[in-house]
Design an enzyme around this catalytic site. Structure first.
Site, PDB file in Angstrom:
ATOM      1  N   SER A 200       0.832  -1.197   0.000  1.00 32.58           N
ATOM      2  CA  SER A 200       0.000   0.000   0.000  1.00 32.58           C
ATOM      3  C   SER A 200       0.874   1.257   0.000  1.00 32.58           C
ATOM      4  CB  SER A 200      -0.960  -0.045   1.193  1.00 32.58           C
ATOM      5  OG  SER A 200      -2.014   0.852   1.018  1.00 32.58           O
TER       6      SER A 200
ATOM      7  N   ASP B 107      -8.166  -5.896  -6.046  1.00 35.24           N
ATOM      8  CA  ASP B 107      -7.857  -4.839  -5.093  1.00 35.24           C
ATOM      9  C   ASP B 107      -8.889  -3.724  -5.249  1.00 35.24           C
ATOM     10  OD1 ASP B 107      -6.799  -2.805  -3.549  1.00 35.24           O
ATOM     11  OD2 ASP B 107      -4.753  -3.041  -4.291  1.00 35.24           O
TER      12      ASP B 107
ATOM     13  N   HIS C 148      -6.711  -6.319  -1.564  1.00 33.79           N
ATOM     14  CA  HIS C 148      -5.603  -5.409  -1.265  1.00 33.79           C
ATOM     15  C   HIS C 148      -4.724  -5.906  -0.116  1.00 33.79           C
ATOM     16  CE1 HIS C 148      -3.521  -1.537  -1.135  1.00 33.79           C
ATOM     17  NE2 HIS C 148      -3.717  -1.497   0.178  1.00 33.79           N
TER      18      HIS C 148
END
Length: 418
Positions: free
Chosen positions: A227, A322, A356
């Site tokens: 991230s 994601d 994600h």
């Protein structure tokens, strides 16, 4: 009848967090249908649970490595399904486990289907995060704070900097169990809204600290990120010498949200987002995948990380489901930029159906939780079975990648045992 039933966890009821266990039940009636359950409480008191229905064989046995779940939180042959399919009893909660000294405790049980679901047998699985001999030392040096994990033995060991968005020791500790000296440092040590600028210098200090550790092999440092940590990892590799290998998981190709400084000058502008593009859902969690501005737009060119300057080897990992942002597109943009500059120092992995939040394997998947920057519940994506399989594959891939590029030969003595 219940006294004859036995639930076993093999090879032991105690294991490392990232190790599978074989769940077996014996002593049932021939072809008896039973419900298998798992239950755990995280460090914030949230209860997670799963269940699956199984039919015993002719000998009255159920083996999760062999037998399919007929219904429940998963179906089919899924040996570790009771773990990864656990769901919170409260909406929009992720399993919170950050005290690595304490094991992740899971209660497995087998129940009758008929009547009131009487419990026939149970067993407790202690899933340890820190292996025997691994040291955990909080570190406060200069401008960074982190936690250093060091394997037992004299080494030398490869060094890895774990850049987590918010402080979490789990991944770092589990890597240390596998023979890496790991320093975990959070990208955000304060609420993101309070951080007006970010400085690469403090992460360079962490890299330098790692290099100085007596058990570290005389080689460059590896970096693992996900991230927001992904663009910091790319920036470290692009601007700071000594970064040898980078694992980038579901990150961005540009510097996100906050301007980045290095040596007292701004090196990257921030790529911003527009919350008007949030997509609400009936669950109360939103989809924020399309909120980030286009990093390739002319006005955002100053946000792009000049990754072509990096000498490191890269492992780019993108989840195709994601819902935080378009990781696959960002990965493709990075790869295109590297190729355009004649670079071949990378490999890529894509996971269809994964979301994600790719973590070390065998923990409960997180479908939604409050976003640290958006401050509202968001969907993170991921079909549970596909996401769980991706975590198993990726965890092995990460270790192989670092071993390959940090000039380190794995030995039996470097892997922690219970």
């Amino acid at each position: 009848m219940a006294s004859q039933v036995r639930l076993r966890l093999l090879p032991s009821a105690k294991c490392l967090f990232d190790e599978p266990v074989q769940v077996k039940v014996t002593g049932l009636r021939s072809r008896q249908v039973v419900t298998m359950k798992a239950r755990s409480t995280d460090e914030k008191g949230v209860v997670f649970s799963s269940s699956a229905t199984y039919r015993a064989d002719g000998s009255g046995e159920v083996d999760l490595e062999r037998d399919p779940s007929l219904s429940g939180t998963y179906i089919g042959v899924e040996p570790m399904g009771l773990l990864w399919s656990m769901k919170a009893n409260i909406q929009h909660k992720c399993f919170f486990k950050n005290k690595v000294i304490n094991p992740h405790v899971v209660k497995f049980s087998v129940h009758e289907v008929e009547g009131d679901g009487r419990m026939l047998a149970e067993e407790t699985n202690e899933r340890l995060l820190i292996g025997d001999g691994v040291s955990r030392v909080p570190v406060k040096k200069g401008n960074f704070y982190g936690v250093l994990f060091t394997p037992p033995g004299e080494g030398p060991f490869p060094a890895v900097l774990d850049l987590c968005t918010f402080m979490s020791e789990k991944r770092a500790c589990l890597l240390a169990n596998r023979g890496f000296v790991v320093l975990v440092v959070a990208v955000y040590n304060d609420k993101p809204v309070n951080i007006k600028e970010m400085h690469l210098d403090c992460f360079k200090e962490a890299v330098d600290f790692l290099k100085q550790q007596p058990k570290v092999v005389n080689k460059g440092v590896g970096v693992i990120s996900r991230s927001k940590g992904g663009d910091i990892a790319l920036s470290l590799a692009s601007f700071v010498p000594g970064i040898e290998a980078v694992v980038w998981i579901n990150g961005c190709c540009a510097n996100v949200v906050t301007p980045l400084f290095y040596n007292k000058r701004k090196i990257l502008s921030p790529l911003l987002f527009d919350l008007k593009r949030v997509i609400p859902t009936e669950s109360g969690a939103s989809i924020v995948k399309y909120c980030m501005n286009d990093p390739l737009a002319e006005e955002n060119r100053a946000t792009l990380v000049p990754v072509e300057k990096a000498k490191a080897h890269f492992l780019f990992v993108a989840s195709e489901d994601d819902l935080n942002w378009d990781s696959k597109a960002y990965m493709d943009q990075i790869v295109e930029r590297l190729k355009r500059h004649g670079k071949e120092n990378f490999e890529t992995v894509c996971y269809p159906g994964a979301g994600h939040l790719l973590d070390p394997p065998y923990g409960p998947q997180c479908p939604s939780r409050v976003h640290g920057i958006v401050h509202k519940p968001v969907l993170w994506g991921g079909e549970p079975r596909s996401h769980a399989a991706a975590e198993v594959h990726l965890w092995k891939k990460i270790q192989e990648f670092f071993i390959s590029h940090l000039s380190y030969e794995a030995t039996e003595s470097s892997t922690c045992k219970l």
